[in-house]
Design a protein around this motif. Structure first.
Motif, PDB file in Angstrom:
ATOM      1  N   ILE A  76       0.760  -0.700   0.049  1.00 23.51           N
ATOM      2  CA  ILE A  76       0.207   0.420   0.037  1.00 23.51           C
ATOM      3  C   ILE A  76       0.857   1.164   0.359  1.00 23.51           C
ATOM      4  CG2 ILE A  76      -1.728   1.214   2.064  1.00 23.51           C
ATOM      5  CD1 ILE A  76      -2.624  -1.402   2.356  1.00 23.51           C
ATOM      6  N   ASN A  77       0.771   1.960  -1.090  1.00 27.55           N
ATOM      7  CA  ASN A  77       1.138   2.993  -0.899  1.00 27.55           C
ATOM      8  C   ASN A  77       3.274   3.055  -1.407  1.00 27.55           C
ATOM      9  OD1 ASN A  77       1.034   6.030  -1.360  1.00 27.55           O
ATOM     10  ND2 ASN A  77       2.095   6.344   0.637  1.00 27.55           N
ATOM     11  N   GLY A  78       3.075   1.847  -1.935  1.00 29.30           N
ATOM     12  CA  GLY A  78       4.143   1.981  -2.582  1.00 29.30           C
ATOM     13  C   GLY A  78       5.469   1.582  -1.331  1.00 29.30           C
ATOM     14  N   GLU A  79       4.699   1.077  -0.166  1.00 28.65           N
ATOM     15  CA  GLU A  79       5.239  -0.053   1.214  1.00 28.65           C
ATOM     16  C   GLU A  79       4.866  -1.479   1.515  1.00 28.65           C
ATOM     17  OE1 GLU A  79       4.525   2.870   4.258  1.00 28.65           O
ATOM     18  OE2 GLU A  79       6.353   4.470   3.409  1.00 28.65           O
ATOM     19  N   PHE A  80       5.290  -2.238   1.773  1.00 27.79           N
ATOM     20  CA  PHE A  80       5.318  -3.779   2.749  1.00 27.79           C
ATOM     21  C   PHE A  80       3.914  -3.330   4.094  1.00 27.79           C
ATOM     22  CE2 PHE A  80       7.571  -4.057  -1.066  1.00 27.79           C
ATOM     23  CZ  PHE A  80       6.658  -5.043  -1.912  1.00 27.79           C
ATOM     24  N   ILE A  81       3.219  -3.413   3.520  1.00 25.38           N
ATOM     25  CA  ILE A  81       2.496  -3.136   5.291  1.00 25.38           C
ATOM     26  C   ILE A  81       2.154  -4.769   5.670  1.00 25.38           C
ATOM     27  CG2 ILE A  81       2.680  -0.674   5.729  1.00 25.38           C
ATOM     28  CD1 ILE A  81      -0.318  -0.439   4.944  1.00 25.38           C
ATOM     29  N   ALA A  82       1.961  -4.382   7.068  1.00 17.61           N
ATOM     30  CA  ALA A  82       1.123  -5.749   8.072  1.00 17.61           C
ATOM     31  C   ALA A  82      -0.272  -5.179   7.956  1.00 17.61           C
ATOM     32  CB  ALA A  82       1.795  -6.207   9.325  1.00 17.61           C
ATOM     33  N   PRO A  83      -1.340  -6.201   7.968  1.00 21.38           N
ATOM     34  CA  PRO A  83      -2.700  -6.104   8.226  1.00 21.38           C
ATOM     35  C   PRO A  83      -3.163  -5.335   9.163  1.00 21.38           C
ATOM     36  CG  PRO A  83      -2.515  -8.518   8.276  1.00 21.38           C
ATOM     37  CD  PRO A  83      -1.229  -8.060   7.538  1.00 21.38           C
ATOM     38  N   ILE A  84      -4.316  -4.218   9.489  1.00 27.59           N
ATOM     39  CA  ILE A  84      -4.037  -3.906  10.365  1.00 27.59           C
ATOM     40  C   ILE A  84      -4.461  -4.514  11.769  1.00 27.59           C
ATOM     41  CG2 ILE A  84      -5.781  -2.165  11.655  1.00 27.59           C
ATOM     42  CD1 ILE A  84      -5.237  -0.587   8.337  1.00 27.59           C
ATOM     43  N   LYS A  85      -5.536  -5.639  11.463  1.00 24.34           N
ATOM     44  CA  LYS A  85      -6.408  -6.389  12.407  1.00 24.34           C
ATOM     45  C   LYS A  85      -5.506  -7.547  12.625  1.00 24.34           C
ATOM     46  CE  LYS A  85     -10.584  -4.792  12.949  1.00 24.34           C
ATOM     47  NZ  LYS A  85     -12.511  -5.164  12.268  1.00 24.34           N
ATOM     48  N   ASP A  86      -3.981  -8.044  12.342  1.00 23.10           N
ATOM     49  CA  ASP A  86      -2.703  -8.385  12.840  1.00 23.10           C
ATOM     50  C   ASP A  86      -4.179 -10.445  12.588  1.00 23.10           C
ATOM     51  OD1 ASP A  86      -0.649  -9.191  12.897  1.00 23.10           O
ATOM     52  OD2 ASP A  86      -1.182  -9.752  15.239  1.00 23.10           O
ATOM     53  N   ASN A  87      -5.005 -10.253  11.307  1.00 21.37           N
ATOM     54  CA  ASN A  87      -5.387 -12.048  11.187  1.00 21.37           C
ATOM     55  C   ASN A  87      -4.208 -12.057   9.981  1.00 21.37           C
ATOM     56  OD1 ASN A  87      -7.767 -11.592  12.305  1.00 21.37           O
ATOM     57  ND2 ASN A  87      -8.585 -10.356  10.873  1.00 21.37           N
ATOM     58  N   TRP A  88      -4.439 -13.141   9.856  1.00 26.36           N
ATOM     59  CA  TRP A  88      -3.493 -14.099   8.690  1.00 26.36           C
ATOM     60  C   TRP A  88      -3.752 -15.284   8.250  1.00 26.36           C
ATOM     61  CZ3 TRP A  88       0.944 -11.127   6.860  1.00 26.36           C
ATOM     62  CH2 TRP A  88       1.384  -9.958   7.891  1.00 26.36           C
ATOM     63  N   ILE A  89      -3.442 -15.633   7.638  1.00 24.53           N
ATOM     64  CA  ILE A  89      -4.305 -16.840   6.653  1.00 24.53           C
ATOM     65  C   ILE A  89      -2.882 -18.396   5.980  1.00 24.53           C
ATOM     66  CG2 ILE A  89      -6.545 -16.637   6.396  1.00 24.53           C
ATOM     67  CD1 ILE A  89      -6.010 -15.830   3.585  1.00 24.53           C
ATOM     68  N   ASP A  90      -2.877 -18.967   6.091  1.00 26.28           N
ATOM     69  CA  ASP A  90      -1.599 -20.451   5.995  1.00 26.28           C
ATOM     70  C   ASP A  90      -1.680 -20.145   4.160  1.00 26.28           C
ATOM     71  OD1 ASP A  90      -1.219 -19.950   7.945  1.00 26.28           O
ATOM     72  OD2 ASP A  90      -2.333 -22.441   8.156  1.00 26.28           O
ATOM     73  N   ASN A  91      -0.222 -20.258   3.166  1.00 25.44           N
ATOM     74  CA  ASN A  91      -0.328 -20.828   2.141  1.00 25.44           C
ATOM     75  C   ASN A  91       0.372 -21.658   1.600  1.00 25.44           C
ATOM     76  OD1 ASN A  91      -0.665 -19.479  -0.182  1.00 25.44           O
ATOM     77  ND2 ASN A  91       1.599 -18.441   0.030  1.00 25.44           N
ATOM     78  N   TYR A  92      -0.238 -22.088   1.373  1.00 25.09           N
ATOM     79  CA  TYR A  92      -0.001 -23.546   1.477  1.00 25.09           C
ATOM     80  C   TYR A  92       0.724 -23.839  -0.066  1.00 25.09           C
ATOM     81  CZ  TYR A  92      -2.404 -25.783   4.508  1.00 25.09           C
ATOM     82  OH  TYR A  92      -3.818 -25.920   5.534  1.00 25.09           O
ATOM     83  N   ASN A  93       1.710 -24.578  -0.032  1.00 23.74           N
ATOM     84  CA  ASN A  93       2.759 -25.260  -1.561  1.00 23.74           C
ATOM     85  C   ASN A  93       1.678 -26.883  -2.054  1.00 23.74           C
ATOM     86  OD1 ASN A  93       4.308 -26.679  -3.137  1.00 23.74           O
ATOM     87  ND2 ASN A  93       5.919 -26.095  -1.665  1.00 23.74           N
ATOM     88  N   PRO A  94       1.165 -26.531  -2.954  1.00 27.38           N
ATOM     89  CA  PRO A  94       0.197 -28.078  -3.236  1.00 27.38           C
ATOM     90  C   PRO A  94       1.228 -28.932  -3.863  1.00 27.38           C
ATOM     91  CG  PRO A  94       0.491 -25.913  -5.396  1.00 27.38           C
ATOM     92  CD  PRO A  94       1.024 -25.369  -3.748  1.00 27.38           C
ATOM     93  N   SER A  95       1.969 -28.899  -4.263  1.00 26.77           N
ATOM     94  CA  SER A  95       3.305 -30.310  -4.887  1.00 26.77           C
ATOM     95  C   SER A  95       3.748 -31.095  -3.857  1.00 26.77           C
ATOM     96  CB  SER A  95       4.168 -29.689  -5.312  1.00 26.77           C
ATOM     97  OG  SER A  95       5.423 -29.232  -4.765  1.00 26.77           O
TER      98      SER A  95
END
Ligand code: TXE
Length: 480
Positions: free
Chosen positions: A7-26
């Motif tokens: 956002i606005n050229g910067e990498f920032i964490a979500p405001i509410k600090d909610n995260w989800i998993d990202n899978y490697n399907p292989s």
């Protein structure tokens, strides 16, 4: 590996600090976390975009074009890293990501960098009334771009490149299933000199982040590619707010093979149009109709060729079919194979999950061919979106045309014949947005791209995309 919003050229964490998993399907394992952004994050992205808009929309076409060309060049320079990221995130063969996905993402920027310098609008002289009309095509403002998981960077850039070329600022969301290459594009945009806030990327689920984008009262246009049910939901939400909408949705495309075709070319291409990207391309020819006189020959040869495809880790150079994108998607595809027999079908090849050595928990499925007896079965009517095709014979042109059109979707069709009259008559009567004759997936980026019926509304590609991402305004001047 933690992915952040851009956002606005910067990498920032979500405001509410909610995260989800990202899978490697292989390998079927979590390898990172991505934000599940809320409407507060989307609001922040919107503010950055709104702030950037006055300057960006007034930046000369030459300057916009130069920045887009820089982005294209940087994508090409990072081909290996991006292709690796795509294969890991999506399960597709690395060779495919290197040959198609990433080069095409670069071409999308290159194409629209050039197209915007050639874009023009109309003028209409009202003869007899001393009046002249001209059409101003102005940037819309802040637009939303939402893309799917099957061709992650390819389809993400297919939207954001024309959007920013046309002078808009963007709030974009890649699929939560394949967020990685969209994340990497943020850094590339910074390096290429894209001003802050022109492109903002928020990550998260469709129901939270996507929903916040489509509901945002000031995001004026939505360009979406994904499932038909999601498209209908987006239309229901956005239409009463009078947002401009471009919806590229599912397909159930006929592949119509006549006996007079160039048989060898047809056979090789049909293997590709059936199973490329594990059959997870909305343009795959998932319903194969073969003229009766060559049906048995085709069946034998097709099975033989498909049996030669190697299902394996995306990272082996000889892999033809990689992993499906997710466990949930694998289960969905398997559920169609499971009903094949009760739907009157016969599995003539494949149908089983595959265990790949050292990648035992990955989502691998054999390419699957099901012979069906009617076009009315679920296997022919519903989008499976995996390495599963059906085939059946036909006798006459009228019969196959009727079956080709007798489906709720209308994205593309492939026709194999040497007969010119038939080519013309089918091209006119097929209810689809794209007809390929004696080829498949040959793409000229200037051509209109999109579907009829439940396959969507509107067209992307070439000038159509630039028209979508601009608002036409007629100016009428009378003189004495
Ligand atoms: O797509 P979704 P999915 C088809 C294919 C597949 C099915 C479902 O048949 O099995 O769609 O796939 C976002 N508001 N295609 O679940 O859900 C979502 O986060 C706003 C065809 O992946 O349509 C993602 O970014 N956004 C296809 C994008 O929409 C929402 C390609 C697509 O996700 C949202 C992919 C909401 N309420 C799947 N809900 C093609 N035509 O190429 C979800 N999203």
């Amino acid at each position: 590996m933690t992915i952040k919003n851009y956002i606005n050229g910067e990498f920032i964490a979500p405001i509410k600090d909610n995260w989800i998993d990202n899978y490697n399907p292989s390998i079927g394992e979590v390898y990172g976390q991505i934000p599940n952004s809320t409407k507060e994050d989307v609001a922040k992205a919107y503010e950055a975009a709104e702030k950037a808009f006055p300057t960006w929309s007034n930046t000369t076409l030459a300057e916009r074009s130069r920045i887009l060309l820089n982005i294209a060049e940087k994508i090409s320079e990072k081909l290996d890293a991006l292709a690796n990221a795509e294969a890991k995130d999506n399960g597709k063969p690395l060779s495919l990501a290197k040959a198609i996905d990433i080069p095409r993402a670069s071409s999308n920027f290159e194409f629209f960098a050039n197209a915007i310098t050639q874009f023009s609008s109309e003028a209409h002289e009202t003869v007899g009334l001393n009046a002249m009309n001209f059409t101003l095509r102005q940037s819309i403002g802040v637009v939303g771009c939402i893309s799917p998981w099957n061709l992650p960077l390819y389809l993400f850039t297919w939207k954001i490149a024309p959007a920013i070329a046309a002078g808009n600022c963007v709030v974009a969301k890649p699929s939560e299933v394949t967020p990685m290459t969209a994340y990497l594009i943020g850094e590339i945009c910074n390096e290429a000199g894209l001003p802050k806030g022109v492109l903002n990327i928020v990550h998260g689920l469709g129901t939270t982040t996507g929903q916040a984008i489509i509901e945002h009262p000031k995001i004026k246009a939505i360009s979406f590619t994904g499932g038909t049910a999601t498209g209908a939901h987006i239309a229901r939400t956005a239409a009463p707010m009078f947002k401009k909408l471009s919806l590229e949705l599912g397909g159930k495309n006929p592949n119509i093979i006549f006996a007079d075709c160039d048989y060898d070319k047809m056979l090789v291409t049909t293997v590709r149009s059936s199973f490329a990207n594990q059959g997870q391309i909305c343009l795959c020819g998932s319903r194969i109709f073969v003229e009766e006189s060559i049906y048995e020959r085709f069946k034998k040869d097709f099975i033989k060729k498909v049996a030669e495809l190697k299902v394996g880790s995306p990272f082996e150079t000889d892999t033809n079919v990689g992993a499906l994108v997710s466990k949930a998607h694998l289960e969905k595809v398997k559920s169609y194979i499971a009903i094949a027999e009760e739907e009157g079908g016969k599995i003539v090849f494949g149908g089983e999950e595959i265990e790949v050595e050292n990648f035992e928990n990955g989502y691998y499925l054999q390419p699957t061919i099901i012979e069906v007896t009617s076009n009315q079965c679920k296997l022919n009517q519903e989008e499976i979106f995996g390495p599963v095709v059906t085939m059946m014979p036909f006798k006459t042109e009228a019969e196959v045309l009727e079956m080709a059109n007798d489906v709720r979707y209308g994205l593309s069709a492939t026709l194999w014949t040497q007969n010119l009259n038939r080519t013309m008559n089918f091209s006119k009567q097929l209810q689809v947005g794209i007809v390929w004759v004696n080829t498949w997936l040959l793409r000229d980026l200037r051509t209109p791209f999109g579907g009829m019926k439940a396959s969507g509304v509107g067209r992307e590609g070439g000038l159509e995309a630039l028209r979508f991402f601009t608002e036409p305004k007629n100016v009428c001047i009378q003189y004495n």
